[in-house]
Design a protein around this motif. Structure first.
Motif, PDB file in Angstrom:
ATOM      1  N   ARG A   6       0.834  -1.188   0.000  1.00 32.39           N
ATOM      2  CA  ARG A   6       0.000   0.000   0.000  1.00 32.39           C
ATOM      3  C   ARG A   6       0.882   1.256   0.000  1.00 32.39           C
ATOM      4  NH1 ARG A   6      -5.011   1.778   2.347  1.00 32.39           N
ATOM      5  NH2 ARG A   6      -4.760   3.748   3.457  1.00 32.39           N
ATOM      6  N   PRO A   7       0.600   2.246  -0.836  1.00 38.74           N
ATOM      7  CA  PRO A   7       1.363   3.497  -0.770  1.00 38.74           C
ATOM      8  C   PRO A   7       1.097   4.209   0.550  1.00 38.74           C
ATOM      9  CG  PRO A   7      -0.522   3.730  -2.246  1.00 38.74           C
ATOM     10  CD  PRO A   7      -0.448   2.280  -1.879  1.00 38.74           C
ATOM     11  N   GLY A   8       2.102   4.917   1.058  1.00 32.71           N
ATOM     12  CA  GLY A   8       1.979   5.593   2.344  1.00 32.71           C
ATOM     13  C   GLY A   8       2.739   6.898   2.371  1.00 32.71           C
ATOM     14  N   PHE A   9       2.612   7.603   3.485  1.00 31.51           N
ATOM     15  CA  PHE A   9       3.218   8.931   3.618  1.00 31.51           C
ATOM     16  C   PHE A   9       4.620   8.881   4.208  1.00 31.51           C
ATOM     17  CE2 PHE A   9      -1.296   9.824   3.351  1.00 31.51           C
ATOM     18  CZ  PHE A   9      -1.325  10.914   2.491  1.00 31.51           C
ATOM     19  N   GLU A  10       5.054   7.727   4.665  1.00 29.95           N
ATOM     20  CA  GLU A  10       6.402   7.618   5.224  1.00 29.95           C
ATOM     21  C   GLU A  10       7.405   7.355   4.106  1.00 29.95           C
ATOM     22  OE1 GLU A  10       8.942   4.837   8.359  1.00 29.95           O
ATOM     23  OE2 GLU A  10       6.748   4.727   8.297  1.00 29.95           O
ATOM     24  N   PRO A  11       8.430   8.226   3.952  1.00 31.76           N
ATOM     25  CA  PRO A  11       9.414   8.014   2.875  1.00 31.76           C
ATOM     26  C   PRO A  11      10.166   6.700   3.070  1.00 31.76           C
ATOM     27  CG  PRO A  11       9.578  10.236   3.771  1.00 31.76           C
ATOM     28  CD  PRO A  11       8.700   9.458   4.711  1.00 31.76           C
TER      29      PRO A  11
ATOM     30  N   ASP B 227       0.465  16.983   1.955  1.00 32.73           N
ATOM     31  CA  ASP B 227      -0.146  16.462   3.176  1.00 32.73           C
ATOM     32  C   ASP B 227      -1.235  15.431   2.902  1.00 32.73           C
ATOM     33  OD1 ASP B 227       1.502  18.059   4.644  1.00 32.73           O
ATOM     34  OD2 ASP B 227       0.015  19.646   4.983  1.00 32.73           O
ATOM     35  N   THR B 228      -1.798  15.407   1.698  1.00 30.27           N
ATOM     36  CA  THR B 228      -2.912  14.503   1.400  1.00 30.27           C
ATOM     37  C   THR B 228      -2.613  13.499   0.291  1.00 30.27           C
ATOM     38  OG1 THR B 228      -3.856  16.081  -0.179  1.00 30.27           O
ATOM     39  CG2 THR B 228      -4.602  16.225   2.126  1.00 30.27           C
ATOM     40  N   LEU B 229      -1.461  13.639  -0.358  1.00 24.03           N
ATOM     41  CA  LEU B 229      -1.155  12.798  -1.520  1.00 24.03           C
ATOM     42  C   LEU B 229       0.217  12.150  -1.370  1.00 24.03           C
ATOM     43  CD1 LEU B 229      -2.117  11.929  -4.386  1.00 24.03           C
ATOM     44  CD2 LEU B 229      -0.872  13.916  -5.271  1.00 24.03           C
ATOM     45  N   ALA B 230       0.283  10.830  -1.591  1.00 24.61           N
ATOM     46  CA  ALA B 230       1.544  10.084  -1.540  1.00 24.61           C
ATOM     47  C   ALA B 230       1.619   9.180  -2.751  1.00 24.61           C
ATOM     48  CB  ALA B 230       1.648   9.268  -0.256  1.00 24.61           C
ATOM     49  N   ALA B 231       2.846   8.784  -3.110  1.00 27.18           N
ATOM     50  CA  ALA B 231       3.057   7.950  -4.288  1.00 27.18           C
ATOM     51  C   ALA B 231       4.047   6.837  -3.972  1.00 27.18           C
ATOM     52  CB  ALA B 231       3.568   8.777  -5.463  1.00 27.18           C
ATOM     53  N   ARG B 232       3.887   5.716  -4.688  1.00 25.78           N
ATOM     54  CA  ARG B 232       4.821   4.590  -4.574  1.00 25.78           C
ATOM     55  C   ARG B 232       5.063   4.033  -5.969  1.00 25.78           C
ATOM     56  NH1 ARG B 232       6.436   1.138  -0.411  1.00 25.78           N
ATOM     57  NH2 ARG B 232       7.207  -0.897  -1.097  1.00 25.78           N
ATOM     58  N   LEU B 233       6.336   3.927  -6.338  1.00 27.79           N
ATOM     59  CA  LEU B 233       6.735   3.360  -7.623  1.00 27.79           C
ATOM     60  C   LEU B 233       7.508   2.079  -7.362  1.00 27.79           C
ATOM     61  CD1 LEU B 233       7.077   3.588 -10.736  1.00 27.79           C
ATOM     62  CD2 LEU B 233       9.205   4.842 -10.290  1.00 27.79           C
ATOM     63  N   ALA B 234       7.105   0.990  -7.994  1.00 28.76           N
ATOM     64  CA  ALA B 234       7.770  -0.305  -7.812  1.00 28.76           C
ATOM     65  C   ALA B 234       8.061  -0.919  -9.171  1.00 28.76           C
ATOM     66  CB  ALA B 234       6.910  -1.247  -6.979  1.00 28.76           C
ATOM     67  N   PHE B 235       9.128  -1.734  -9.231  1.00 25.37           N
ATOM     68  CA  PHE B 235       9.485  -2.376 -10.493  1.00 25.37           C
ATOM     69  C   PHE B 235      10.117  -3.725 -10.231  1.00 25.37           C
ATOM     70  CE2 PHE B 235      13.655  -0.927  -9.314  1.00 25.37           C
ATOM     71  CZ  PHE B 235      14.526  -1.825  -9.917  1.00 25.37           C
ATOM     72  N   THR B 236      10.130  -4.553 -11.265  1.00 22.28           N
ATOM     73  CA  THR B 236      10.859  -5.817 -11.256  1.00 22.28           C
ATOM     74  C   THR B 236      11.424  -6.064 -12.645  1.00 22.28           C
ATOM     75  OG1 THR B 236      10.729  -8.185 -10.723  1.00 22.28           O
ATOM     76  CG2 THR B 236       8.843  -7.221 -11.837  1.00 22.28           C
ATOM     77  N   TYR B 237      12.580  -6.740 -12.696  1.00 20.15           N
ATOM     78  CA  TYR B 237      13.202  -7.082 -13.976  1.00 20.15           C
ATOM     79  C   TYR B 237      13.938  -8.398 -13.808  1.00 20.15           C
ATOM     80  CZ  TYR B 237      16.620  -7.278 -17.728  1.00 20.15           C
ATOM     81  OH  TYR B 237      17.390  -7.703 -18.789  1.00 20.15           O
ATOM     82  N   ALA B 238      13.871  -9.255 -14.822  1.00 18.57           N
ATOM     83  CA  ALA B 238      14.607 -10.522 -14.794  1.00 18.57           C
ATOM     84  C   ALA B 238      14.951 -10.939 -16.214  1.00 18.57           C
ATOM     85  CB  ALA B 238      13.789 -11.617 -14.111  1.00 18.57           C
ATOM     86  N   ASN B 239      16.149 -11.514 -16.361  1.00 17.36           N
ATOM     87  CA  ASN B 239      16.603 -12.036 -17.641  1.00 17.36           C
ATOM     88  C   ASN B 239      17.438 -13.276 -17.376  1.00 17.36           C
ATOM     89  OD1 ASN B 239      18.719 -12.256 -19.948  1.00 17.36           O
ATOM     90  ND2 ASN B 239      17.136 -10.913 -20.785  1.00 17.36           N
ATOM     91  N   ALA B 240      17.123 -14.381 -18.065  1.00 14.18           N
ATOM     92  CA  ALA B 240      17.868 -15.623 -17.857  1.00 14.18           C
ATOM     93  C   ALA B 240      17.827 -16.460 -19.123  1.00 14.18           C
ATOM     94  CB  ALA B 240      17.294 -16.414 -16.687  1.00 14.18           C
ATOM     95  N   ASN B 241      18.873 -17.247 -19.308  1.00 21.98           N
ATOM     96  CA  ASN B 241      18.905 -18.187 -20.422  1.00 21.98           C
ATOM     97  C   ASN B 241      17.936 -19.338 -20.168  1.00 21.98           C
ATOM     98  OD1 ASN B 241      20.951 -16.626 -21.507  1.00 21.98           O
ATOM     99  ND2 ASN B 241      22.587 -17.925 -20.693  1.00 21.98           N
TER     100      ASN B 241
END
Length: 756
Positions: A164-169, A195-209
């Motif tokens: 969940r996105p939150g206000f704590e950095p 004071d009323t808006l927060a954001a969270r950016l998440a990512f994943t990456y994988a590469n394998a033979n």
């Protein structure tokens, strides 16, 4: 005997004591040494797992990481009575839960075990994409669903809940390297915007033979990984009584596709066709049938290495309005779009005996709104409505014996198709559009009767409609010349199409009684699950292959318990159930190659689960989960033969997960910990005929993770391994007797690596 390469894993398993890992969800504080509480939202409100009268396995984000659960199919290894079938690839698993499954792997179908992401129903394979990253927890609910969830399902639900996105950095980043030249990275960044808006950016990456070695010259290995996923989430809290969470996500898988290990029959891959034509004229037909001579079990000779491409886009808005201290309105709105191109070398050889191209596009809009009560009163209820609309395009191309000169004229072209086919020497391609709409009203409630007893009840009215249109199947030469219209079978117009539709309504529900004492729970319930009608997608040769399967239903009687014992150092949760399973939808494949989507009239399933969590000392937690099934088809005809008395497919009698978490050393410099986990899956069949050649023997996989964390818990390094004993097992099997082989997907071999 244990091979030398397996000694380490065997010692780890012995040292850890073979008790499996169930789950930690969101934790609440408990006394030192006690088993931690788990908070879930299985009933659409936050509750302790021990207070929920449903059979649920919950897995926290930390558990997912420590056990390397990196795609949805991995969930089967930690959930009793959950199986994953990978006929269309491990990244788009077909779940079977308590023996409830689907045999039709077409891209237009919706599973009887629904997948939800943050309460959004994901109804089509093309919409799943890369989803298991930056998760708070996963909940697997067993049994029919409908009075609390957006879509009716007969088998259960798999709920993926993002952080969940939150206000704590905060920020996190991990990177790793493993065998098969695997590179991976995961990360998240969260910050307040005001004071009323927060954001969270998440990512994943994988590469394998790829882990399936391809010995064909100039062709790459199969079973590779090349994928990424991104999710941007916003939290808006304009007041104490209103909250909005917007999630935007996209993902892409674009790697060398899975490989097929084809087990030849007595006449080899090709069933004698190549040998026959080689005898007629070896100059024109130099190839012969393939017997996989000289190959080990994870080698193949595919003549091409197709790409698997799955692109997804999704947007979801969850809105919550508190009308009072005990009454809230919650709305979940979503839009999804996905494309899936899945081309496979079906015969797994250098021959062109059989290859299949699956192509799917799906768009989906859903809206779920509900009124939820809470507070300290004797009654709690949910009253809701659901609407969902899905549009699907599906195309499948069967390419059969594209390298045989059937008319012996020295050329491979449409003349070979006219001489031998269809399907031999031909491409047989079908396609269609499909629209499905579902709306429902539902309610679920609990009333406190006093003395520890509570009555629970729920009901749902659903209406489902569907239309399959622009249906066409054509006979096409290997040189792409269109030769005939097979479906609808118009002799004058090769581009003629047809259509079919359904409209059905259903009332389903549940009723149950609970008894609570000393923070323990006993419950008994009856429920009915419903799965809407489905359209056939594998109609290629004759118009009568176009069928609409009737809805399927499950009547479930379940009793369970949730106990905290020995001063809360031992937790024991369990359930027993009886299912009456009617009109299971399944594909009936005839020896002549025609296929029809039909219903299996009656089956029954008995079974249960028990999950244990023990904390004998503060530094050690051991967990175990055992599932038991006794399934039997009571009435049904498949390929003209009765299958009564047979075991349902994907329903092993026993499934077991086991593991332990041990803090080996903790001091001022940090913490050294060990996780050992594994699963055992009993013998099972992959088809309703219980073909002994397709029986999967029981198998056991073991994994481990050894990690060091800094004292401030901000840095760490871990060594990990999965399937340390290099167990060889199948995740899907199909008898392709007319082509002389059994079609097999195999599980991943031993993998290992390091994560920082």
């Amino acid at each position: 005997m244990i091979k030398s390469g397996r000694i380490t894993a065997a010692l780890l398993a012995s040292a850890a004591f073979t008790l499996p890992t169930t789950a930690f969800g969101q934790d609440t504080e408990v006394s030192s040494g006690a088993v931690e509480d788990i908070v879930v939202t299985a009933q659409r409100r936050e509750e302790r797992l021990q207070d929920v009268p449903v059979s649920v396995t919950a897995l926290s984000g930390d558990t997912l990481k420590s056990q390397r659960i990196i795609n949805a199919s991995d969930l089967a290894s930690v959930t009793p009575n959950l199986q994953s079938v990978s006929t269309v690839g491990s990244s788009t698993p077909i779940f079977a839960l308590r023996g409830i499954s689907m045999s039709d792997y077409s891209l237009n179908q919706a599973s009887p075990v629904a997948t939800y992401f943050d309460e959004v129903y994901k109804g089509n394979f093309a919409l799943l994409g890369v989803s298991l990253f930056d998760l708070e927890r996963v909940e697997v609910l067993r049994g029919p669903q409908g009075t609390l969830y957006g879509k009716n399902t007969t088998g259960g639900a798999v709920n993926l809940i993002a952080e969940r996105p939150g206000f704590e950095p905060e920020a996190s980043l991990s990177a790793g390297y493993g065998n098969f030249n695997r590179y991976e990275a995961n990360g998240a960044l969260q910050m307040p915007l005001n004071d009323t808006l927060a954001a969270r950016l998440a990512f994943t990456y994988a590469n394998a033979n790829g882990y399936l070695r391809n010995l064909s010259a100039g062709q790459g290995d199969l079973g590779a990984v090349d994928e990424y996923g991104m999710r941007l989430s916003f939290l808006f809290q304009p007041s104490d009584s209103a909250e909005f969470i917007l999630r935007l996500s996209t993902s892409l898988q674009n790697s060398a596709n899975y490989g097929i290990i084809a087990e030849p029959g007595p006449d080899g891959i090709g069933a004698g066709v190549y040998a026959t034509f080689r005898a007629i004229d070896p100059k024109l037909n130099p190839r012969t049938d393939d017997f996989r001579t000289g190959l080990n079990r994870r080698e193949l000779t595919s003549d091409f290495t197709p790409q698997r491409r799955n692109r997804t886009y999704a947007a979801a808005l969850t809105s919550k309005f508190d009308l009072s201290d005990s009454l809230s309105v919650i709305s979940v709105s979503s839009y999804d779009h996905g494309t899936l191109l899945n081309e496979e070398d079906t015969d797994g050889s250098a021959l062109a005996a059989l290859s299949i191209l699956y192509e799917g596009r799906a768009s989906q809009v859903t809206q779920d709104v509900r009124l939820v009560s809470g507070g300290d009163g004797p009654m709690a209820f949910t009253l809701g409505g659901f609407f969902g609309s899905e549009r699907v395009f599906n195309a499948t191309n069967l390419r059969v014996y594209q390298d045989v000169d059937f008319n012996l004229d020295g050329a491979l072209d449409f003349q070979d198709c006219l001489t031998a086919g269809p399907p031999a020497g031909c491409q047989t391609q079908n396609s269609f559009n499909q629209n499905r709409t579902s709306w429902a009203i539902y309610t679920d409630g609990r009333y406190d009767l006093g003395g520890g007893f509570a009555l629970r009840a729920g009901a749902r009215f659903s209406h489902d409609t569907g239309r399959q249109y622009d249906i066409i199947s054509q006979m096409i030469g290997s040189d792409d010349v269109v030769l005939a219209n097979l479906i609808p079978g118009d002799a004058n117009n090769v581009d003629a199409t047809t259509s079919q539709k359904f409209s059905k309504s259903n009332v389903s529900g549940k009723i149950g009684l609970d008894y609570s004492f000393d923070d323990n729970l006993l419950y008994l319930s009856y429920s009915r699950g419903y799965r809407a009608s489905s359209f056939a997608a594998q109609a290629f040769f004759t118009p009568d292959e176009l069928t609409v399967a009737r809805p399927e239903t499950v009547d479930s009687i379940e009793g369970g318990f949730k106990l905290d014992l020995l001063d809360r150092r031992l937790r024991v949760n369990g359930a027993l159930f009886h299912y009456s399973y009617r009109d299971q939808q399944f594909i009936d494949v005839n020896p002549d190659g025609t296929q029809r989507l039909l219903n299996l009239p009656r089956s029954r399933i008995l079974g249960g689960e028990i999950e244990l969590t023990a904390r004998p000392i503060q530094a050690l937690t051991v967990n175990a989960g055992v599932g038991w099934l006794d399934s039997q088809i009571q009435e049904g005809i498949v390929q003209g033969v009765s299958v009564s008395g047979n075991q349902l497919p994907n329903a092993p009698r026993v499934s077991l997960s086991y593991g332990a978490d041990w803090t080996i050393k903790e001091s001022d410099w940090g913490k050294l910990s060990l996780n050992v986990n594994g699963s055992l899956v009993g013998a099972q069949y992959f088809d309703t005929q219980n073909n002994p050649e397709l029986r999967q023997r029981s198998y056991n996989t073991i994994g481990a993770r050894l990690g060091v964390r800094s004292a401030n818990d901000q840095f760490g390094i871990a060594l990990w391994g999965k399937n340390l004993t290099d167990e060889y097992y199948f995740t899907s099997r199909v008898a392709v007797t007319s082509f002389g082989f059994n079609y097999n997907h195999v599980g991943a071999p031993r993998t290992y690596g390091v994560t920082i």
